[in-house]
Design an enzyme around this catalytic site. Structure first.
Site, PDB file in Angstrom:
ATOM      1  N   LYS A   1      36.388  29.935  32.110  1.00 16.93           N
ATOM      2  CA  LYS A   1      35.359  30.133  32.891  1.00 16.93           C
ATOM      3  C   LYS A   1      34.538  28.576  33.228  1.00 16.93           C
ATOM      4  O   LYS A   1      34.591  28.120  32.404  1.00 16.93           O
ATOM      5  CB  LYS A   1      34.387  31.190  32.947  1.00 16.93           C
ATOM      6  CG  LYS A   1      34.927  32.493  33.314  1.00 16.93           C
ATOM      7  CD  LYS A   1      33.649  33.494  33.003  1.00 16.93           C
ATOM      8  CE  LYS A   1      34.254  34.817  33.141  1.00 16.93           C
ATOM      9  NZ  LYS A   1      34.667  35.030  34.640  1.00 16.93           N
TER      10      LYS A   1
ATOM     11  N   ARG B   1      40.668  44.293  33.857  1.00 11.42           N
ATOM     12  CA  ARG B   1      41.534  45.469  34.415  1.00 11.42           C
ATOM     13  C   ARG B   1      42.640  45.603  33.291  1.00 11.42           C
ATOM     14  O   ARG B   1      43.463  46.788  33.417  1.00 11.42           O
ATOM     15  CB  ARG B   1      42.370  44.734  35.988  1.00 11.42           C
ATOM     16  CG  ARG B   1      42.989  43.672  35.808  1.00 11.42           C
ATOM     17  CD  ARG B   1      43.182  42.830  37.139  1.00 11.42           C
ATOM     18  NE  ARG B   1      41.748  42.265  37.742  1.00 11.42           N
ATOM     19  CZ  ARG B   1      41.730  41.884  38.810  1.00 11.42           C
ATOM     20  NH1 ARG B   1      42.852  41.477  39.489  1.00 11.42           N
ATOM     21  NH2 ARG B   1      40.862  40.943  39.172  1.00 11.42           N
TER      22      ARG B   1
END
Ligand code: BES
Ligand code: ZN
Ligand code: ZN
Length: 487
Positions: A266, A340
């Site tokens: 990130k 996920r």
């Protein structure tokens, strides 16, 4: 927090120094008359018309009773008090009073004539006692919310109602604490220890599946995300069951302790917010603790796959293909879409092992839902219209709102991989929160009563406790409200 429910305004005034009066326009005249007759000399209050038109929040007045001086904090910014705005108003008041007013506070509530409003008021008051300065050495004696609370309830409302509100507020404080704790001070094992302690204290069960268990069980996707971490993954399973409960409900929470993004790292701007990437897990665990403490007639579990998403020579790399608990293969195109992956295993495990009647997952899953809904509602993804309607109703009444997003099967096409059963990233520049939900759906075995809540915008946001972003405790009141209505 000890509750003292007194039986008259006069008795309350003898005990407190600061009298908090949350009000609404439709009850303002009632409040005015009572202030005038019992507390405040006419010279110290504006005329009725000016009082009713007052815009300053909060307004301070001073009253006297037998020589004892009382500060009255009056806050009225709604037409009519609802569960949702009573909670937020009283929470704001608690924060303000804690910050600005010395002395013992009391809550004057004879005009809140419904149990739900009283419960919300005490939940808000208690949540508002939260102390964000976890590591400030200067105010060690000023930690979260154990102060006594004095109140005057409306006739006919029992103290239990207020106590239930306090319990919900205390659970929210714990959830906020878990989320606000920085990664330097938390780990998968820490979350497991929290659950074990809570379960022992409040009479429910907690199992912490460790890395060895996860390996034996074949939680390959959770273990893949964990590969780059020093701290071994866990999956926490808590369970509270009332003997009269008939339906099995499971809350699944994303427990990413810190999300660096992994090799798909990130941007460093705002990366520190990613200590909140376990807000779904905290909410699920908190909801089960709340059920146990409130002794709700339900059978609920929390399952929280928990790991860091770290960078290391062993970390999964973009393009890797991994396996999963469900046996399906996943092409990991972006290691930052890790939530996920860990949820896929927990969802498949929940369905296979426990066959729940209803399954709801909560996850700080995508930046895309923040772009779509901002900090006003969680994204709600489900094909079950009834479950959607129930969660919408619970969201509106609690104030922890949800907003339904589409689950059209065409979105699944964007998740098809050339080399594995599914890929973890839609390479299209749109609908990121929906394609994430479609990825999760692939691991539900088409469960008929599943909902996914993307809480990325809700778990962590500016909300009064400090200048910047911090935990909100989102989810606990939503789920408790949903369970209470369901019965
Ligand atoms: N934890 C983040 C999502 C997130 C973003 C939570 C902002 C809270 C605030 C999640 O793991 C993530 O990184 N998602 C990616 C997915 C993308 C790579 C498909 C995202 O949303 O950018
Ligand atoms: Zn991520
Ligand atoms: Zn994440």
């Amino acid at each position: 927090m000890k509750l003292y429910a007194l039986s008259s305004t006069e008795e309350l005034l003898e005990k407190v120094d600061v009298l908090c009066v949350p009000a609404s326009k439709d009850r303002a005249e009632f409040v005015y008359q009572d202030l005038l007759t019992r507390i405040i000399h006419a010279d110290a209050l504006p005329p009725l018309q000016d009082f009713l038109a007052m815009k300053a929040h909060p307004a301070y007045f001073f009253g006297h009773l037998n020589g004892h001086r009382v500060k009255v904090v009056y806050w009225c910014d709604a037409e009519k008090l609802t569960e949702a705005n009573t909670y937020s108003l009283v929470k704001k008041m608690a924060i303000k009073v804690r910050h600005d007013c010395a002395g013992k506070p009391g809550l004057w509530l004879p005009h809140l004539n419904a149990n739900e409003l009283i419960q919300s008021a005490f939940a808000g008051w208690t949540a508002g006692q939260y102390d964000l300065g976890l590591y400030k050495q200067s105010d060690n004696n000023h930690k979260s919310g154990s102060e006594d609370i004095y109140t005057l309830l409306p006739a006919g409302v029992t103290e239990d109602v207020a106590r239930n509100g306090i319990t919900i507020g205390l659970v929210q404080q714990e959830v906020m604490n878990l989320v606000n704790t920085p990664a330097s001070h938390k780990s998968p094992a820490y979350l497991g220890a929290w659950a074990s302690r809570s379960a022992a204290q409040y009479g429910y069960s907690a199992t912490v599946l460790d890395k060895q268990d996860l390996t034996t069980m074949g939680m390959h996707a959770l273990l893949a995300v964990n590969r780059g971490s020093e701290q071994p993954a866990v999956c926490v399973v808590t369970h509270y069951k009332h003997p009269e409960a008939t339906k099995k409900i499971i809350f699944i929470g994303k427990g990413v302790i810190f999300d660096t993004g992994g090799i798909s790292i990130k941007d460093s701007k705002n990366m520190h917010y990613m200590k909140s990437d376990m807000a779904g897990a905290a909410a699920a665990l908190g909801a089960v603790e709340a059920c146990a403490r409130l002794k709700l007639k339900v059978d609920v579990m929390a399952i929280t796959p928990t790991t860091d998403n770290s960078i290391d020579g062993l970390s999964i790399k973009p393009g890797d293909v991994i396996s999963s608990y469900a046996g399906k293969t996943i092409e990991v195109l972006d290691t930052d879409a890790e939530g996920r992956l860990v949820l896929a295993d927990a969802i498949a495990y929940a369905v296979k092992e426990y066959k729940p009647d209803v399954m709801i997952d909560l996850a700080t899953l995508t930046g895309s839902i923040v772009a779509a809904l901002g900090p006003q509602a969680a994204g709600l993804f489900s094909k079950n219209d009834q479950l959607v309607a129930e969660l919408e109703a619970a969201g509106n009444s609690s104030g922890e709102r949800v907003w339904r997003m589409p689950m059209f099967d065409e979105y699944h096409d964007d998740m098809q991989s050339d080399i594995a059963d599914i890929k973890n990233l839609s390479e299209k520049p749109y609908a990121g929160s929906i394609t994430a939900a479609k990825f999760l759906e692939y691991f539900t075995s088409e469960h008929a009563s599943w909902a996914h809540l993307d809480i990325a915008g809700m778990g962590f946001q500016p909300n009064g406790f400090g200048k910047g972003y911090c935990a909100t405790g989102y989810g606990v009141r939503l789920l408790i409200q949903w369970l209470s209505v369901k019965g």
